[in-house]
Design a protein around this motif. Sequence first.
Motif, short mmCIF file in Angstrom:
data_model
loop_
_atom_site.label_atom_id
_atom_site.label_comp_id
_atom_site.label_asym_id
_atom_site.label_seq_id
_atom_site.Cartn_x
_atom_site.Cartn_y
_atom_site.Cartn_z
N MET A 16 32.49 -6.60 -15.33
CA MET A 16 33.29 -5.89 -16.31
C MET A 16 34.36 -5.08 -15.57
O MET A 16 34.03 -4.29 -14.69
N LEU A 17 35.62 -5.30 -15.92
CA LEU A 17 36.73 -4.62 -15.25
C LEU A 17 36.89 -3.19 -15.75
O LEU A 17 36.72 -2.91 -16.93
N ASP A 18 37.25 -2.31 -14.83
CA ASP A 18 37.58 -0.93 -15.17
C ASP A 18 39.06 -0.90 -15.53
O ASP A 18 39.92 -1.07 -14.67
N THR A 19 39.37 -0.67 -16.77
CA THR A 19 40.76 -0.69 -17.25
C THR A 19 41.39 0.70 -17.28
O THR A 19 42.47 0.87 -17.84
N THR A 20 40.74 1.66 -16.67
CA THR A 20 41.26 3.02 -16.65
C THR A 20 42.67 3.12 -16.07
O THR A 20 43.49 3.88 -16.62
N ALA A 37 43.38 -3.45 -22.98
CA ALA A 37 42.30 -2.95 -22.13
C ALA A 37 40.95 -3.50 -22.60
O ALA A 37 40.14 -3.93 -21.78
N GLU A 38 40.74 -3.53 -23.88
CA GLU A 38 39.49 -4.08 -24.41
C GLU A 38 39.37 -5.56 -24.09
O GLU A 38 38.30 -6.03 -23.69
N ARG A 93 38.55 -6.15 -20.30
CA ARG A 93 37.26 -5.71 -19.76
C ARG A 93 36.37 -6.89 -19.37
O ARG A 93 35.60 -6.79 -18.43
N THR A 94 36.50 -7.97 -20.06
CA THR A 94 35.66 -9.14 -19.76
C THR A 94 36.47 -10.28 -19.14
O THR A 94 35.99 -11.40 -19.05
N GLN A 100 41.05 -9.76 -11.89
CA GLN A 100 41.71 -8.47 -11.82
C GLN A 100 43.23 -8.63 -11.92
O GLN A 100 43.95 -7.70 -12.25
#
Length: 106
Positions: free
Chosen positions: A1-5, A78-79, A82-83, A87
Amino acid sequence: MLDTTPLTAAVDRFADRLRAAPQSRLQRGAAARALDLARELSVRAQRLEDPGAEVRTMPDAGLFAVADQLTVAAADLAEALRTAPSQAELDEAVREVGDAVSEAAL
């Protein structure tokens, strides 16, 4: 799961600058650039969520709504990211936000 911060943080900073900008600055191109970015992020999110579906264009809701449109488009992307399997798409979106901020001169 990617950190989209990184994406959401960059967009939040840009949106805050847009909200604080005077109308004259928005009219000189900052709002148009932000809307272009919001539309691009929206298209990316739609393609990730449903690759075969027809892409819908985000409408122009005016100078004073563009910050909110940008925030919503970024949250959708971003949502979807996440999957994502890579990257690269996230990095590209963050670069686009940086470019838009520079071009908007805020």
